[in-house]
Design a protein around this motif. Structure first.
Motif, PDB file in Angstrom:
ATOM      1  N   LYS A  34       0.873  -1.173   0.000  1.00  0.00           N
ATOM      2  CA  LYS A  34       0.000   0.000   0.000  1.00  0.00           C
ATOM      3  C   LYS A  34       0.905   1.216   0.000  1.00  0.00           C
ATOM      4  CE  LYS A  34      -3.654  -2.567   0.546  1.00  0.00           C
ATOM      5  NZ  LYS A  34      -4.309  -3.038  -0.616  1.00  0.00           N
ATOM      6  N   PHE A  35       0.341   2.365  -0.169  1.00  0.00           N
ATOM      7  CA  PHE A  35       1.107   3.602  -0.175  1.00  0.00           C
ATOM      8  C   PHE A  35       1.896   3.743   1.131  1.00  0.00           C
ATOM      9  CE2 PHE A  35       1.446   8.225   0.466  1.00  0.00           C
ATOM     10  CZ  PHE A  35       2.214   8.521  -0.648  1.00  0.00           C
ATOM     11  N   LEU A  36       3.212   3.832   1.026  1.00  0.00           N
ATOM     12  CA  LEU A  36       4.139   4.033   2.136  1.00  0.00           C
ATOM     13  C   LEU A  36       4.240   2.874   3.130  1.00  0.00           C
ATOM     14  CD1 LEU A  36       3.537   7.795   2.957  1.00  0.00           C
ATOM     15  CD2 LEU A  36       5.330   6.798   1.544  1.00  0.00           C
ATOM     16  N   ARG A  37       3.721   1.706   2.811  1.00  0.00           N
ATOM     17  CA  ARG A  37       3.888   0.556   3.700  1.00  0.00           C
ATOM     18  C   ARG A  37       3.676  -0.732   2.917  1.00  0.00           C
ATOM     19  NH1 ARG A  37      -1.029  -1.702   5.859  1.00  0.00           N
ATOM     20  NH2 ARG A  37      -2.799  -0.553   5.029  1.00  0.00           N
ATOM     21  N   SER A  38       4.172  -1.815   3.481  1.00  0.00           N
ATOM     22  CA  SER A  38       3.917  -3.126   2.889  1.00  0.00           C
ATOM     23  C   SER A  38       3.782  -4.143   4.008  1.00  0.00           C
ATOM     24  CB  SER A  38       5.024  -3.536   1.915  1.00  0.00           C
ATOM     25  OG  SER A  38       6.214  -3.794   2.595  1.00  0.00           O
ATOM     26  N   ASN A  39       3.143  -5.246   3.686  1.00  0.00           N
ATOM     27  CA  ASN A  39       2.929  -6.300   4.658  1.00  0.00           C
ATOM     28  C   ASN A  39       3.386  -7.606   4.030  1.00  0.00           C
ATOM     29  OD1 ASN A  39       2.029  -7.908   6.739  1.00  0.00           O
ATOM     30  ND2 ASN A  39      -0.112  -7.806   6.133  1.00  0.00           N
ATOM     31  N   ASP A  40       4.390  -8.250   4.642  1.00  0.00           N
ATOM     32  CA  ASP A  40       4.865  -9.555   4.184  1.00  0.00           C
ATOM     33  C   ASP A  40       4.296 -10.628   5.099  1.00  0.00           C
ATOM     34  OD1 ASP A  40       6.379  -8.443   2.182  1.00  0.00           O
ATOM     35  OD2 ASP A  40       8.257  -8.548   3.273  1.00  0.00           O
ATOM     36  N   SER A  41       3.682 -11.637   4.502  1.00  0.00           N
ATOM     37  CA  SER A  41       3.157 -12.766   5.264  1.00  0.00           C
ATOM     38  C   SER A  41       3.765 -14.039   4.710  1.00  0.00           C
ATOM     39  CB  SER A  41       1.635 -12.850   5.154  1.00  0.00           C
ATOM     40  OG  SER A  41       1.023 -11.717   5.702  1.00  0.00           O
ATOM     41  N   PHE A  42       4.455 -14.794   5.551  1.00  0.00           N
ATOM     42  CA  PHE A  42       5.013 -16.080   5.148  1.00  0.00           C
ATOM     43  C   PHE A  42       4.114 -17.177   5.689  1.00  0.00           C
ATOM     44  CE2 PHE A  42       7.469 -19.885   5.978  1.00  0.00           C
ATOM     45  CZ  PHE A  42       8.073 -20.095   4.754  1.00  0.00           C
ATOM     46  N   VAL A  43       3.787 -18.142   4.823  1.00  0.00           N
ATOM     47  CA  VAL A  43       2.957 -19.276   5.227  1.00  0.00           C
ATOM     48  C   VAL A  43       3.634 -20.551   4.745  1.00  0.00           C
ATOM     49  CG1 VAL A  43       0.686 -20.352   5.071  1.00  0.00           C
ATOM     50  CG2 VAL A  43       0.868 -17.859   4.991  1.00  0.00           C
ATOM     51  N   PHE A  44       3.833 -21.495   5.666  1.00  0.00           N
ATOM     52  CA  PHE A  44       4.357 -22.801   5.277  1.00  0.00           C
ATOM     53  C   PHE A  44       3.325 -23.514   4.405  1.00  0.00           C
ATOM     54  CE2 PHE A  44       6.790 -22.090   9.191  1.00  0.00           C
ATOM     55  CZ  PHE A  44       8.072 -22.390   8.745  1.00  0.00           C
ATOM     56  N   TYR A  45       3.803 -24.289   3.448  1.00  0.00           N
ATOM     57  CA  TYR A  45       2.878 -25.032   2.580  1.00  0.00           C
ATOM     58  C   TYR A  45       1.955 -25.929   3.398  1.00  0.00           C
ATOM     59  CZ  TYR A  45       5.832 -23.550  -1.316  1.00  0.00           C
ATOM     60  OH  TYR A  45       6.525 -22.811  -2.233  1.00  0.00           O
ATOM     61  N   THR A  46       2.484 -26.514   4.467  1.00  0.00           N
ATOM     62  CA  THR A  46       1.683 -27.425   5.289  1.00  0.00           C
ATOM     63  C   THR A  46       0.571 -26.709   6.045  1.00  0.00           C
ATOM     64  OG1 THR A  46       3.300 -27.187   7.075  1.00  0.00           O
ATOM     65  CG2 THR A  46       3.564 -29.078   5.586  1.00  0.00           C
ATOM     66  N   ASP A  47       0.651 -25.380   6.152  1.00  0.00           N
ATOM     67  CA  ASP A  47      -0.366 -24.609   6.862  1.00  0.00           C
ATOM     68  C   ASP A  47      -1.465 -24.067   5.957  1.00  0.00           C
ATOM     69  OD1 ASP A  47       0.949 -25.041   9.236  1.00  0.00           O
ATOM     70  OD2 ASP A  47       2.037 -23.139   9.187  1.00  0.00           O
ATOM     71  N   ILE A  48      -1.417 -24.373   4.678  1.00  0.00           N
ATOM     72  CA  ILE A  48      -2.412 -23.863   3.724  1.00  0.00           C
ATOM     73  C   ILE A  48      -3.497 -24.914   3.516  1.00  0.00           C
ATOM     74  CG2 ILE A  48      -2.805 -23.096   1.351  1.00  0.00           C
ATOM     75  CD1 ILE A  48       0.074 -22.000   1.383  1.00  0.00           C
ATOM     76  N   SER A  49      -4.751 -24.496   3.723  1.00  0.00           N
ATOM     77  CA  SER A  49      -5.852 -25.440   3.551  1.00  0.00           C
ATOM     78  C   SER A  49      -6.551 -25.293   2.205  1.00  0.00           C
ATOM     79  CB  SER A  49      -6.871 -25.283   4.675  1.00  0.00           C
ATOM     80  OG  SER A  49      -7.458 -24.009   4.637  1.00  0.00           O
ATOM     81  N   GLY A  50      -6.338 -24.175   1.512  1.00  0.00           N
ATOM     82  CA  GLY A  50      -6.979 -23.996   0.229  1.00  0.00           C
ATOM     83  C   GLY A  50      -6.597 -22.692  -0.439  1.00  0.00           C
TER      84      GLY A  50
END
Length: 95
Positions: A34-50
């Protein structure tokens, strides 16, 4: 897929701050800018349900559903890129 594969959202909708998805060996990093900021989210493959894709006329939104946290929404991807992101995630999740 190499150790680090990356997809960026379309620059037409947000030329300076496109969202991106980076694939690693153990998981996926989602960067939502977004303007003047960012958000990084890391997710392990094993934690993804869909993974879900919402298709618009020109662009798609990818929704990743982690098991124990709120969904991650990345917007303005080309339809082919969105489908490829979904395929790569589900390929890793199912292994």
């Amino acid at each position: 897929m190499t150790a680090q594969t990356k997809f960026k959202a379309s620059a037409l909708m947000n030329p300076f701050f496109p969202d991106s998805v980076s694939f690693g060996d153990k998981g996926v990093t989602f960067t939502i800018r977004k303007f003047l900021r960012s958000n990084d989210s890391f997710v392990f493959y094993t934690d993804i349900s869909g993974v879900e894709i919402d298709n618009g006329i020109f662009f798609s939104t990818v929704r990743v559903l982690p098991r124990m946290r709120p969904e991650i929404v990345i917007e303005n991807f080309g339809k082919r890129d969105a489908l490829r992101v979904k395929e790569l995630i589900l390929e890793k999740v199912n292994n």
